[in-house]
Design a protein around this motif. Structure first.
Motif, PDB file in Angstrom:
ATOM      1  N   THR A  61      -2.339  -6.041  -7.936  1.00 37.71           N
ATOM      2  CA  THR A  61      -2.817  -6.761  -6.758  1.00 37.71           C
ATOM      3  C   THR A  61      -4.235  -7.268  -6.941  1.00 37.71           C
ATOM      4  O   THR A  61      -4.878  -7.682  -5.999  1.00 37.71           O
ATOM      5  CB  THR A  61      -2.769  -5.847  -5.513  1.00 37.71           C
ATOM      6  N   MET A  94      -6.479  -8.427   1.200  1.00 36.43           N
ATOM      7  CA  MET A  94      -5.437  -8.107   2.168  1.00 36.43           C
ATOM      8  C   MET A  94      -5.987  -7.375   3.389  1.00 36.43           C
ATOM      9  O   MET A  94      -5.297  -6.588   4.007  1.00 36.43           O
ATOM     10  CB  MET A  94      -4.337  -7.273   1.497  1.00 36.43           C
ATOM     11  N   TRP A 135      -4.147  -9.936   8.194  1.00 39.73           N
ATOM     12  CA  TRP A 135      -2.916 -10.723   8.103  1.00 39.73           C
ATOM     13  C   TRP A 135      -2.648 -11.290   9.500  1.00 39.73           C
ATOM     14  O   TRP A 135      -2.320 -10.539  10.424  1.00 39.73           O
ATOM     15  CB  TRP A 135      -1.742  -9.845   7.691  1.00 39.73           C
ATOM     16  N   PHE A 137       7.027 -11.915   3.576  1.00 37.51           N
ATOM     17  CA  PHE A 137       6.930 -10.672   4.338  1.00 37.51           C
ATOM     18  C   PHE A 137       8.331 -10.324   4.818  1.00 37.51           C
ATOM     19  O   PHE A 137       8.940 -11.095   5.567  1.00 37.51           O
ATOM     20  CB  PHE A 137       5.992 -10.913   5.521  1.00 37.51           C
ATOM     21  N   ALA A 157       5.594  -8.362   0.689  1.00 39.54           N
ATOM     22  CA  ALA A 157       5.175  -7.216   1.495  1.00 39.54           C
ATOM     23  C   ALA A 157       6.372  -6.830   2.361  1.00 39.54           C
ATOM     24  O   ALA A 157       7.203  -7.685   2.686  1.00 39.54           O
ATOM     25  CB  ALA A 157       3.976  -7.562   2.367  1.00 39.54           C
ATOM     26  N   LEU A 168       6.354  -6.258  -5.062  1.00 38.01           N
ATOM     27  CA  LEU A 168       5.789  -5.613  -3.885  1.00 38.01           C
ATOM     28  C   LEU A 168       4.297  -5.347  -4.061  1.00 38.01           C
ATOM     29  O   LEU A 168       3.877  -4.744  -5.046  1.00 38.01           O
ATOM     30  CB  LEU A 168       6.509  -4.294  -3.602  1.00 38.01           C
ATOM     31  N   ALA A 203       2.356  -4.754  -0.834  1.00 36.79           N
ATOM     32  CA  ALA A 203       1.887  -4.119   0.400  1.00 36.79           C
ATOM     33  C   ALA A 203       3.075  -3.625   1.212  1.00 36.79           C
ATOM     34  O   ALA A 203       4.188  -4.163   1.118  1.00 36.79           O
ATOM     35  CB  ALA A 203       1.056  -5.097   1.235  1.00 36.79           C
ATOM     36  N   SER A 258       3.794  -2.277   5.383  1.00 33.77           N
ATOM     37  CA  SER A 258       3.260  -2.082   6.730  1.00 33.77           C
ATOM     38  C   SER A 258       4.323  -1.424   7.599  1.00 33.77           C
ATOM     39  O   SER A 258       5.458  -1.209   7.167  1.00 33.77           O
ATOM     40  CB  SER A 258       2.820  -3.426   7.325  1.00 33.77           C
ATOM     41  N   ALA A 307       3.417   3.863   0.677  1.00 36.04           N
ATOM     42  CA  ALA A 307       2.670   2.813  -0.009  1.00 36.04           C
ATOM     43  C   ALA A 307       1.829   3.389  -1.142  1.00 36.04           C
ATOM     44  O   ALA A 307       1.789   2.837  -2.248  1.00 36.04           O
ATOM     45  CB  ALA A 307       1.792   2.064   0.982  1.00 36.04           C
TER      46      ALA A 307
END
Length: 293
Positions: free
Chosen positions: A4, A9, A12, A95, A129, A151, A153, A155, A192
Motif C-alpha cells: 500500500t 487512506m 474516504w 469498494f 477495499a 486488498l 483496506a 472497513s 485487517a
C-alpha cells in the motif's frame, strides 16, 4: 501483506453515483479517496444511469488513482454490470460491500482481471477495499482475508448489520456503540491487521457535530485504525487532522528510534522516565514510515 506504499487512506468520502454535483464535490475535496457509490445511495431504477455518470466522473477526474467506486454486493447480481461500465474508466479502486470472507475478494479479483484486460489496463492495478461486518455471516469470516488479491483496506459497518439483526438501536444513551457493534469494529481491526491491510473506521452519521467526529477519529486512530469513512465534505478536515501524526508524535518517534540506535544491543532503554522495549521501537518505526519520514 498487500503493498500500500504511497496510497493515502486517512479519509474516504462517499458521494452518490447518480449526483454529478456531489461526485464533483467529492473529487474536488481534500479527501484522500473520493468514493463514488453505486450501492445504497442509488435506487434500483437509477443504477444504469448512475453507472454511466460514475464512469464519466472518473474520466474527468484529474487524479483517477484517488477515485474509487463502491459497487453493488456480489450477492445481488449487479456487480458485473457495475464493473462492465466503470472499470474501463480506470478508477483507482473498488469498494466491495457485504463481503463475507477472503473468497469474495478472490471472486471480485477474477471479475476485475477480465475487465482490465479488455480495457487494456494492467491486470491488478485496480485496488480493492472490503466492508467486512455488514451481515451476520460476515462477522465469522473477518480473519480469512490473508493473501486476498488486490486488498489494501478493510472497513466495517453498523447500519446493514443492525438491519439484518432486526436491532432497533445501535448505540446506548451515552452515544457509544453497543456490544455487538463494538465487536464488529474489533473484528475488523483484528482481521485487517492479520491480513496486513489498513483498518478503516466506519462513518459518523451526525455530520454536523465535527468536534465529536474528531474526538472519535482520534480515539480509533489510537486503537490502530488508519483512516475513516465520511458522508459529508465538512467531515474531511477533522478526519485528516486526526489521522495525521502531529509534530510532537513524530519527534517522540524519532527520539525512540534514536534511543535504540544508540543502544543497539539493548532490549530496553530508558527515556523520559519510562522504560521502553522493542515493541515501542516497532511502533515508532511504523509511525515514521506511514508519515513518510
Amino acid at each position: 501483506m498487500t503493498q500500500t506504499t504511497g496510497l493515502r487512506m486517512r479519509s474516504w468520502l462517499f458521494a452518490p453515483g447518480d449526483s454529478e454535483k456531489k461526485m464533483g464535490k467529492a473529487i474536488a475535496s481534500d479527501a484522500d479517496i473520493a468514493l463514488l457509490d453505486l450501492e445504497d445511495s442509488v435506487v434500483p431504477d437509477r443504477k444504469t444511469e448512475a453507472r454511466a455518470m460514475v464512469a464519466a466522473a472518473i474520466n474527468n477526474a484529474p487524479d483517477k488513482t484517488r477515485v474509487w467506486v463502491r459497487v453493488n454486493p456480489l450477492s445481488g447480481g449487479l456487480t458485473e454490470a457495475d464493473l462492465d461500465t466503470v472499470i474501463a474508466a480506470g478508477p483507482g479502486g473498488v469498494f466491495l460491500p457485504k463481503a463475507e470472507g477472503g473468497h469474495d475478494v478472490e471472486t471480485l479479483d477474477a471479475m476485475l482481471t477480465a475487465r482490465e484486460k479488455t480495457a487494456g489496463i494492467a491486470p491488478g492495478s485496480t485496488k480493492v477495499a472490503a466492508l467486512v461486518t455488514e451481515t451476520a455471516a460476515a462477522m465469522f469470516t473477518t480473519g480469512t482475508y490473508d493473501g486476498a488479491p488486490r486488498l489494501v483496506a478493510m472497513s466495517w459497518g453498523a447500519e446493514d448489520l443492525s438491519s439484518e439483526l432486526g436491532a432497533r438501536e445501535q448505540r446506548g444513551p451515552d452515544g457509544e456503540y453497543s456490544h455487538v457493534y463494538e465487536m464488529a469494529r474489533s473484528l475488523c481491526l483484528l482481521g485487517a491487521v492479520k491480513a496486513g491491510v489498513a483498518p478503516i473506521e466506519t462513518v459518523q452519521p451526525e455530520f454536523r457535530d465535527l468536534e465529536a467526529l474528531e474526538t472519535r477519529a482520534r480515539r480509533v486512530r489510537a486503537q490502530g485504525f488508519r483512516g475513516m469513512l465520511a458522508i459529508h465534505p465538512a467531515q474531511i478536515a477533522p478526519i485528516n487532522t486526526a489521522f495525521t501524526p502531529s509534530a510532537e508524535e513524530l519527534a517522540h518517534a524519532r527520539a525512540v528510534v534514536q534511543a535504540f540506535a544508540d543502544n543497539p544491543d539493548a532490549g530496553t532503554v530508558a527515556m523520559d522516565g519510562n522504560m521502553l522495549d522493542r515493541p515501542h521501537l516497532a511502533l515508532a518505526q511504523r509511525l515514521l514510515a506511514e508519515a513518510g519520514k
